[in-house]
Design a protein around this motif. Structure first.
Motif, short mmCIF file in Angstrom:
data_model
loop_
_atom_site.label_atom_id
_atom_site.label_comp_id
_atom_site.label_asym_id
_atom_site.label_seq_id
_atom_site.Cartn_x
_atom_site.Cartn_y
_atom_site.Cartn_z
N GLY A 178 0.91 -1.35 0.09
CA GLY A 178 0.16 -0.11 -0.04
C GLY A 178 0.74 1.16 -0.02
N ILE A 179 0.59 2.06 -1.03
CA ILE A 179 1.51 3.19 -1.12
C ILE A 179 1.09 4.48 -0.45
N VAL A 180 1.67 4.99 0.75
CA VAL A 180 1.28 5.87 1.74
C VAL A 180 2.37 7.13 1.69
N LYS A 181 3.10 7.31 0.68
CA LYS A 181 3.87 8.48 0.49
C LYS A 181 3.38 9.80 0.66
N ALA A 182 3.99 10.77 0.72
CA ALA A 182 3.25 12.23 0.93
C ALA A 182 2.30 12.19 1.75
N ALA B 68 0.37 9.96 3.05
CA ALA B 68 -0.66 9.09 2.31
C ALA B 68 -1.60 9.83 1.53
N TYR B 69 -0.71 10.36 0.48
CA TYR B 69 -1.30 11.24 -0.62
C TYR B 69 -2.40 12.44 0.06
N GLY B 70 -1.85 13.08 1.26
CA GLY B 70 -2.60 14.22 1.92
C GLY B 70 -3.83 13.66 2.73
N HIS C 169 12.44 5.32 -18.05
CA HIS C 169 13.70 6.21 -17.99
C HIS C 169 13.51 7.13 -16.85
N ARG C 170 13.20 6.78 -15.76
CA ARG C 170 13.40 7.76 -14.75
C ARG C 170 14.22 6.98 -13.53
N LEU C 171 13.59 5.93 -12.98
CA LEU C 171 14.82 5.21 -12.07
C LEU C 171 15.06 3.74 -12.54
N SER D 90 9.42 -2.87 -11.62
CA SER D 90 9.70 -1.97 -12.41
C SER D 90 8.38 -1.20 -12.54
N HIS D 91 8.32 0.09 -13.32
CA HIS D 91 7.31 0.91 -13.28
C HIS D 91 6.79 1.31 -14.56
N MET D 92 5.60 1.19 -14.84
CA MET D 92 4.89 1.62 -16.17
C MET D 92 4.87 3.27 -16.22
N ALA E 176 3.01 -3.35 -10.75
CA ALA E 176 1.80 -2.54 -11.02
C ALA E 176 1.65 -1.61 -10.13
N ASN E 177 1.19 -0.55 -10.41
CA ASN E 177 0.74 0.51 -9.50
C ASN E 177 -0.78 0.46 -9.67
N SER E 178 -1.53 1.50 -9.53
CA SER E 178 -3.09 1.18 -9.69
C SER E 178 -3.56 1.18 -11.06
N ALA E 179 -3.14 2.07 -11.69
CA ALA E 179 -3.76 2.03 -13.32
C ALA E 179 -3.05 0.51 -13.88
N VAL F 120 1.24 -5.96 -5.93
CA VAL F 120 0.76 -4.92 -6.70
C VAL F 120 1.19 -3.74 -5.62
N ARG F 121 1.22 -2.49 -6.23
CA ARG F 121 1.62 -1.25 -5.49
C ARG F 121 0.62 -0.18 -5.72
N PRO F 122 -0.59 -0.34 -5.09
CA PRO F 122 -1.75 0.66 -5.39
C PRO F 122 -1.48 1.90 -4.40
N GLY F 123 -1.64 2.97 -4.95
CA GLY F 123 -1.58 4.32 -4.34
C GLY F 123 -3.02 4.82 -4.67
N LEU F 124 -2.99 5.72 -5.43
CA LEU F 124 -4.17 6.54 -5.99
C LEU F 124 -5.56 5.95 -5.70
N MET F 125 -5.77 4.61 -6.15
CA MET F 125 -7.11 3.97 -6.10
C MET F 125 -7.64 3.58 -4.69
N ALA G 99 -5.36 14.64 -10.14
CA ALA G 99 -5.84 14.45 -8.63
C ALA G 99 -4.86 14.10 -7.56
N TYR G 100 -3.76 13.37 -7.98
CA TYR G 100 -2.38 13.31 -7.13
C TYR G 100 -2.13 14.55 -6.36
N GLU G 101 -1.80 15.65 -7.13
CA GLU G 101 -1.49 16.86 -6.75
C GLU G 101 -2.27 17.38 -6.06
C1 LIG Z 1 7.26 3.09 -7.80
C2 LIG Z 1 5.92 3.35 -7.53
N1 LIG Z 1 5.09 2.33 -7.26
C3 LIG Z 1 3.73 2.76 -6.99
C4 LIG Z 1 2.97 3.94 -6.95
C5 LIG Z 1 1.77 4.26 -6.66
O1 LIG Z 1 1.07 4.92 -7.83
P1 LIG Z 1 -0.43 5.07 -7.96
O2 LIG Z 1 -0.60 6.19 -7.15
O3 LIG Z 1 -0.54 5.63 -9.38
O4 LIG Z 1 -1.23 3.80 -7.96
C6 LIG Z 1 4.18 4.88 -7.05
C7 LIG Z 1 3.75 6.41 -7.33
O5 LIG Z 1 3.93 7.27 -7.80
C8 LIG Z 1 5.40 4.55 -7.36
O6 LIG Z 1 6.37 5.67 -7.51
#
Ligand SMILES: Cc1ncc(COP(=O)(O)O)c(C=O)c1O
Length: 382
Positions: free
Chosen positions: A31-35, A37-39, A132-134, A162-164, A198-201, A214-219, A365-367
């Motif tokens: 579960g992605i909770v950076k920033a 937890a997206y505010g 081509h970011r990280l 890896s990240h799409m 996989a992120n959310s999308a 899986v690495r969902p954040g926004l959803m 929406a993220y911002e």
């Molecule tokens: C490496 C990585 N995985 C997962 C996520 C979560 O992405 P999302 O919020 O689009 O699901 C991010 C967000 O920037 C990310 O950088």
């Protein structure tokens, strides 16, 4: 009367969490909770996500947020998505059991040269499949895996990731390219080693890339991560409702200008509502005239420029008094449910999706979510 507040619906968060499980039933959830937890509030969201082991791990970008979670007693695995930036951070990572993502030769060398760590680190290895970011190049993968396996400071097999870049647009040509690269790197790794793409999308649009984690954040926060579908169509519930009070109303005549720069001039006599929220609270200054705000379940347009502490809406002929609650995005629990604009998924309350507001402000929406300012009060409800 209150100024600006964010109501965080933990029931909505749990619902979205269940949706992730339904969509990716064979994957573990990071579960992605950076920033913050997206505010939405880092510690509160982390607690809700980790209760009953709903998520298997949490993902962050900054060590300071990870340490805040440890101080708050959150003990689940925590992944640092950009890894560590300096060698001196490694003892802290080991002591706090933080799992770094390794994406450069420099990080690998720091890890190889570190001595005296209190415990070896579990690591993730990021490969650049085309964003081509990280990430290391696919050709470096075998050598990195070998060195990580041989490194005493590393515990177990690194998790491949890896990240799409364009998963939000299903038909984008970049997706096909990245999928091919991911298939080729998977073919190079032993089937026993775990992977995450996989992120959310991605988890919604490309189920074949769900893999082990899986690495969902926004959803999780109830906003749609894909271009073609809104949150209700994906059966996601908004978690944050951003509210503010109408603190004054005034009647103006045709031809009178409103706000800084006298930017907007009324064509007819109308009633204005002044709402106690502005860019000092994180509401986007670039929200155009016409951006909707909900009051009592009905949409009213913002008119004139958003200022630091206030914005103005055109109430037309409606009889709205100071003290009414305006909803800037999220669910309106106001009085007028006869003008319900919701689908069956939103509990028959009027809903204003944060993605819609973002489009009026030329952003995403993220911002908007992670820009909520500190002076905004938070309340957590079920
Ligand atoms: C490496 C990585 N995985 C997962 C996520 C979560 O992405 P999302 O919020 O689009 O699901 C991010 C967000 O920037 C990310 O950088």
């Amino acid at each position: 009367m209150r100024s600006a507040w964010a109501r965080i619906d933990l029931g909505g968060l749990r619902h979205n969490m269940a949706r992730v499980k339904q969509l990716a039933p064979h994957s573990r959830i990071l579960g992605i909770v950076k920033a913050n937890a997206y505010g939405h509030g880092l510690v509160e969201i982390a607690r809700a996500l980790t209760e009953h082991d709903s998520v298997a791990a949490l993902g962050l970008a900054r060590i300071n947020e990870a340490l805040r979670l440890r101080q708050a007693g959150i003990s689940c695995p925590i992944v640092l998505l950009e890894g560590f930036f300096d060698a001196h951070e490694l003892p802290l990572l080991a002591a706090s059991q933080l799992q770094p993502v390794i994406h450069t030769e420099q990080q690998l060398q720091m890890l190889e040269r570190a001595s005296g760590l209190s415990a070896p680190l579990k690591v993730w290895l990021k490969v650049d499949s085309g964003m081509h970011r990280l990430g290391i190049a696919p050709q470096q993968l075998a050598a990195f895996q070998q060195r990580l396996r041989a490194c005493d400071n590393v515990a177990g097999e690194p998790i491949l990731m890896s990240h799409m870049a364009c998963a939000d647009e299903r038909g984008h040509a970049q997706n096909t390219h990245q999928q091919a690269v991911i298939a080729s790197i998977r073919a190079l790794t032993p089937p026993s080693s775990l992977a995450s793409f996989a992120n959310s999308a991605t988890l919604i649009q490309f189920p074949e890339l769900q893999a082990d984690w899986v690495r969902p954040g926004l959803m999780l926060y109830g906003a749609s991560p894909v271009a073609e579908k809104n949150a209700a169509e994906l059966d996601l519930k908004p978690v944050m409702t951003l509210c503010a009070s109408v603190i004054a109303t005034r009647d103006i005549k045709a031809g009178e200008a409103v706000g800084y720069g006298a930017h907007w001039v009324s064509r007819q006599a109308t009633r204005l509502g002044v709402v106690a929220i502005g860019y000092g609270d994180g509401y986007p200054r670039h929200a155009r005239t016409g951006t909707p705000v909900l009051i009592n379940g009905k949409r009213y347009p913002i008119v004139g420029r958003v200022s630091m502490d206030m914005l103005t809406v055109d109430l037309g002929d409606d009889d709205i008094e100071a003290g009414a609650t305006a909803v800037l995005w999220g669910l309106d629990r106001g009085l007028d449910t006869s003008r319900d604009e919701t689908s069956e998924h939103s509990d028959s309350r009027a809903v204003l999706h944060v993605e819609e507001v973002a489009a009026f402000a030329d952003t995403i929406a993220y911002e908007l979510l992670c820009n909520i300012a500190q002076r905004v009060d938070y309340e957590y409800v079920e």
